[in-house]
Design an enzyme around this catalytic site. Structure first.
Site, PDB file in Angstrom:
ATOM      1  N   ARG A 156      76.052 104.568  74.342  1.00 50.62           N
ATOM      2  CA  ARG A 156      77.080 104.243  73.348  1.00 50.62           C
ATOM      3  C   ARG A 156      77.545 102.799  73.449  1.00 50.62           C
ATOM      4  O   ARG A 156      77.722 102.136  72.429  1.00 50.62           O
ATOM      5  CB  ARG A 156      78.235 105.224  73.434  1.00 50.62           C
ATOM      6  CG  ARG A 156      79.069 105.118  74.699  1.00 50.62           C
ATOM      7  CD  ARG A 156      80.126 106.189  74.717  1.00 50.62           C
ATOM      8  NE  ARG A 156      79.502 107.509  74.664  1.00 50.62           N
ATOM      9  CZ  ARG A 156      80.056 108.576  74.126  1.00 50.62           C
ATOM     10  NH1 ARG A 156      81.238 108.496  73.578  1.00 50.62           N
ATOM     11  NH2 ARG A 156      79.437 109.728  74.159  1.00 50.62           N
ATOM     12  N   THR A 157      77.751 102.307  74.659  1.00 52.69           N
ATOM     13  CA  THR A 157      78.253 100.937  74.774  1.00 52.69           C
ATOM     14  C   THR A 157      77.202  99.941  74.297  1.00 52.69           C
ATOM     15  O   THR A 157      77.502  98.975  73.601  1.00 52.69           O
ATOM     16  CB  THR A 157      78.655 100.643  76.229  1.00 52.69           C
ATOM     17  OG1 THR A 157      79.620 101.611  76.632  1.00 52.69           O
ATOM     18  CG2 THR A 157      79.258  99.261  76.356  1.00 52.69           C
ATOM     19  N   ARG A 206      76.091  95.122  81.764  1.00 48.75           N
ATOM     20  CA  ARG A 206      76.543  96.405  82.318  1.00 48.75           C
ATOM     21  C   ARG A 206      75.845  96.563  83.664  1.00 48.75           C
ATOM     22  O   ARG A 206      74.628  96.370  83.759  1.00 48.75           O
ATOM     23  CB  ARG A 206      76.169  97.544  81.367  1.00 48.75           C
ATOM     24  CG  ARG A 206      76.121  98.940  81.986  1.00 48.75           C
ATOM     25  CD  ARG A 206      77.471  99.490  82.373  1.00 48.75           C
ATOM     26  NE  ARG A 206      78.369  99.726  81.257  1.00 48.75           N
ATOM     27  CZ  ARG A 206      78.568 100.910  80.681  1.00 48.75           C
ATOM     28  NH1 ARG A 206      77.930 101.969  81.108  1.00 48.75           N
ATOM     29  NH2 ARG A 206      79.423 101.042  79.689  1.00 48.75           N
ATOM     30  N   HIS A 263      86.185  97.472  82.402  1.00 43.65           N
ATOM     31  CA  HIS A 263      85.436  97.697  81.165  1.00 43.65           C
ATOM     32  C   HIS A 263      86.359  97.208  80.051  1.00 43.65           C
ATOM     33  O   HIS A 263      86.946  98.003  79.318  1.00 43.65           O
ATOM     34  CB  HIS A 263      85.127  99.188  81.037  1.00 43.65           C
ATOM     35  CG  HIS A 263      84.110  99.510  79.978  1.00 43.65           C
ATOM     36  ND1 HIS A 263      83.622  98.580  79.089  1.00 43.65           N
ATOM     37  CD2 HIS A 263      83.489 100.678  79.674  1.00 43.65           C
ATOM     38  CE1 HIS A 263      82.752  99.165  78.283  1.00 43.65           C
ATOM     39  NE2 HIS A 263      82.656 100.441  78.616  1.00 43.65           N
ATOM     40  N   LYS A 299      61.479  95.275  90.193  1.00 42.92           N
ATOM     41  CA  LYS A 299      60.467  94.729  91.093  1.00 42.92           C
ATOM     42  C   LYS A 299      61.095  93.840  92.160  1.00 42.92           C
ATOM     43  O   LYS A 299      60.416  93.045  92.782  1.00 42.92           O
ATOM     44  CB  LYS A 299      59.434  93.932  90.284  1.00 42.92           C
ATOM     45  CG  LYS A 299      58.684  94.787  89.273  1.00 42.92           C
ATOM     46  CD  LYS A 299      57.883  93.911  88.328  1.00 42.92           C
ATOM     47  CE  LYS A 299      57.342  94.756  87.168  1.00 42.92           C
ATOM     48  NZ  LYS A 299      56.895  93.905  86.053  1.00 42.92           N
TER      49      LYS A 299
END
Lengths: 428, 332
Positions: free
Chosen positions: B58-59, B108, B136, B86
């Site tokens: 959603r974000t 994020r 947030h 990696k």
């Protein structure tokens, strides 16, 4: 080729016996004479400087074998010499760990060409796994005098008791050094648990995780009569317990680091893992308690916990980066600035007291007197400079003191008569 | 408000005035979102990259929709499909993305502080789309906007934030945002789910949801993660629900006009009863809708505002340099 004789001229000698102005003549790796107006083949100017026994670090990670990209015995010993150290106890959490005669010999061999004496510490348990005693007697025969699983504390209380009982029976005087951390309580913590960890959303480890093991080991030392040394104490509660134990004649010694004497958890607010260290930076009250512990003799030594890490390792997010900070080149000057102690007392905590704990006295830290070993450092207490990790002799750059203006500098370091640092420059 | 370089924390907005500015801008973008063609040229030529180290449908979608409605180009990096798996360091990844020519990076990460570190390495603006347990900020802004829509304002309101505050970036940003605009906040949770030290937090705490509920204008429920049980933080989800879940019975204790909020995704039947989630008092759908407009406002503040920070009606309607483009071209 005959070695040339050397005179350290015009300084003020400070050692465990006191202070006096004197020249020091060195010949054949030993101190040949101490007194006024001496001369020799070569002169090291010490005008305005203090001439002292070389510093001794109880706690350095030289990373070799296994993590040579972060540090080697050569580069770490060069950083040590530049910081005035003539001996360092090399922590055994290498890969492989220093848990056998073979690895002890390997580190000793690497140390032969180093710029300071490298005294390998051995592990208490095999592989630092905390389940089986390492061959302590075999390593002691090779000269190991300090055993630790540093980076981890020995979690099993019964095993720690056995280690203490076993070492009291060895022919050599050895010491068990503990990284005090109850892993169950500290689990997942990346900084000091408190106001700042709560605000920053970083999992913390409480002061009690350290203090529980300090309490346990003091109890075990009382039970067994063993000699123990508590590494990098960081909390006021730990200092209070050591103070009480010593009043009670328990054979416990303790060290603190320059960074725990100067920095607090607030510094983690930048999320820069250069401020991540274990034990973590704590509170102003803890800093004050550590300084008080130094002042009243509860804490015996200032040790660096020099812990080099590559730039890549520290370019991860805070909770993914490894803990640890450089320390060898800045320990003396930070101790002078932040311990609240006069130079004489700082030298006691950085030279003769740690030398005694590490079993390196009187070769290291001994009086500056005729016949003594010529492990010396010359300090200019007035010289100002700015900490620049880019200029460090270490292979790594993770100093939390970058850009900090400081006063007091190591001018010369002499190892067994050889000037390994002259006017602040390493000679090899 | 000083020009905004990054949005890493609600604190970057510099208090009530800066927050109000974002909310005012959001009003404009809500209007844009309601148009038949919800797109304006404000960020044409700008590139917004999303760097997501954590799954978040959603974000991520909300930010991408916001960037596209502002006519920015978008790029997207996710942990599962890129070199971060990696062993590349966060810094190398950030510099690689910047080298592709981006104006903003939306980050994020499961580690608190990762967006702060990225911001210290790159020239682009960085938007924190959620970091670990830390913050947030766009969630808090959309929460504020939603409360203002429903209740008219924050000043003097009483908000209960219920549940796993300790591990919640939403809670940290919400507490800062709600209190900055004059609301009173009570954290309601078992002791294990509160931060260990609340020094400096302008909040009350309670362990008794039933006692708090009749006195609040907003009950904000946090998501309860299943793994908290394995960490001995609560004995069971069943016991958590019994003490801290917003059950139908408890919802009956709410004052008239009080609203129920949740950042999503919901655990229906755990922190919120299914019937309660669907009540008119629930704002959960509004929150998602407002999220796009709030993120448009944030991206516009960071990249589009220039010296004139409040967009004129013209700037939002049409690109001044191409005033006669038809909607079909604008949307291409």
């Amino acid at each position: 080729m005959r070695e040339t004789s050397l005179v350290i001229k015009g300084g003020r000698v400070i050692d465990a016996t006191g202070a006096r102005p004197a020249d020091v003549v060195i010949d054949g790796g030993r101190i040949a004479a101490v007194g006024p107006d001496l001369s020799a083949d070569r002169v090291l100017d010490a005008g305005g400087c203090v001439v002292a026994p070389g510093l001794v670090d109880l706690h350095a990670h030289l990373r070799q074998p296994g993590l040579e990209e972060a540090e080697t015995v050569e580069t770490g010993s060069r950083a040590a010499a530049l910081g005035g150290f003539t001996a360092v106890v090399a922590m055994p959490n290498t890969t492989p760990a220093v848990d056998s005669a073979a690895v002890v010999r390997e580190v000793q061999e690497l140390g032969r060409t180093a710029l300071c004496q490298v005294a390998p510490a051995g592990t208490i348990t095999v592989g630092r796994a905390g389940t089986q005693l390492a061959p302590l007697a075999e390593m002691a025969e090779l000269g190991v005098r300090l055993f630790t699983d540093d980076g981890r504390g020995v979690q099993d209380t019964r095993l720690m008791r056995r280690a203490m009982e076993y070492t009291t029976g060895l022919p050599q005087q050895v010491v068990l050094a503990q990284h005090c951390e109850d892993e169950g309580l500290a689990a997942g913590g990346h900084m000091h648990e408190g106001e700042w960890s709560s605000r920053l959303g970083i999992a913390g480890q409480p002061a009690e995780a350290e203090e529980l093991m300090v309490m346990r080991d003091i109890s075990l030392a009382r039970l067994t009569g063993a000699r123990i040394h508590l590494q990098h104490l960081s909390t006021g509660g730990s200092v209070a317990m050591v103070r009480a134990a010593r009043a009670d004649r328990v054979a416990v010694t303790a060290e603190v680091t320059p960074h725990h004497l100067t920095l607090t958890a607030e510094r983690c607010a930048s999320y820069d893992p250069v401020f991540k260290v274990n034990p973590p930076l704590r509170t102003d009250a803890d800093v004050a308690a550590l300084r008080a512990g130094l002042a009243d003799g509860t804490v015996d030594a200032i040790a660096t916990d020099h812990a080099p890490h590559t730039a890549e390792a520290k370019e991860q997010p805070f909770d993914q980066a490894p803990p640890g900070m450089l320390g060898l080149e800045t320990a003396l000057v930070l101790a002078l600035e932040c311990s609240g102690l006069p130079l004489e007392a700082v030298l006691a905590h950085l030279s003769w007291q740690p030398a005694a704990i590490a079993g390196l006295a009187p070769e290291h830290g001994g009086p500056v007197a005729e016949g003594g070993a010529a492990h010396l450092c010359v300090i200019d207490p007035e010289a100002g400079w700015v900490v620049d990790p880019g200029a460090s002799a270490s292979r790594s750059r993770n100093s939390p003191f970058a850009g900090r203006p400081v006063t007091g500098k190591v001018r010369h370091t002499v190892l067994a008569g050889e000037p390994v640092v002259v006017d602040g420059e390493a000679q090899r | 408000m000083a020009p905004l370089r990054h949005l890493l924390s609600i604190e970057d907005l510099g208090g009530a005035a800066g927050i109000e500015e974002v909310l005012r801008l959001t009003d404009s973008f809500v209007e844009v979102s309601e148009r038949a063609i919800p797109r304006v040229p404000a960020l044409r030529g700008k590139t917004v990259a999303s760097l997501f180290y954590e799954d978040s449908t959603r974000t991520r979608l909300s930010f991408e929709a916001a960037a596209k409605r502002l006519s920015a180009d978008t790029m997207s990096f996710s942990v599962s499909s890129s070199s971060v798996k990696k062993g590349e360091s966060l810094r190398d990844t950030a510099l690689t993305i910047e080298a592709m020519g981006v104006d903003a990076i939306v980050v994020r990460h499961s580690s608190s502080g990762a967006p702060q570190r990225v911001a210290s390495w790159v020239g682009a603006s960085v938007v924190n789309a959620g970091d670990g347990w830390h913050e947030h900020p766009t969630q808090a802004l959309l929460d504020l906007y939603t409360i203002r829509q429903r209740l008219g304002g924050l000043d003097g309101r009483h908000i209960a934030v219920v549940g796993d505050v300790k591990h919640s970036r939403v809670a940290r940003s919400d507490v800062l945002a709600f209190t900055a605009l004059g609301a009173t906040v009570t954290l309601v949770a078992p002791g294990t789910l509160l931060p260990p030290d609340l020094t400096g937090w302008p909040v009350e705490t309670s362990h008794d949801l039933d006692a708090v509920l009749p006195n609040v204008d907003v009950v904000y429920l946090l998501r309860m993660q299943r793994e908290r049980m394995t960490e001995a933080l609560v004995p069971s989800l069943r016991e958590y629900t019994a003490r801290f879940g917003l059950t139908v019975r408890r919802a009956g204790r709410l004052a008239d006009g009080a609203i129920v909020m949740h950042p999503g995704p919901m655990n229906r039947g755990v922190e919120i009863a299914p019937e309660v989630a669907d009540l008119p008092a629930s704002t959960i759908v509004d929150q998602v809708r407002n999220g796009v407009a709030v993120r448009m406002a944030v991206l516009y503040l960071l990249l589009g505002a220039g010296t004139d920070r409040v967009p004129t009606t013209d700037a939002l309607a049409l690109d001044p340099e191409e005033p006669l483009r038809r909607p079909a071209e604008v949307d291409a």
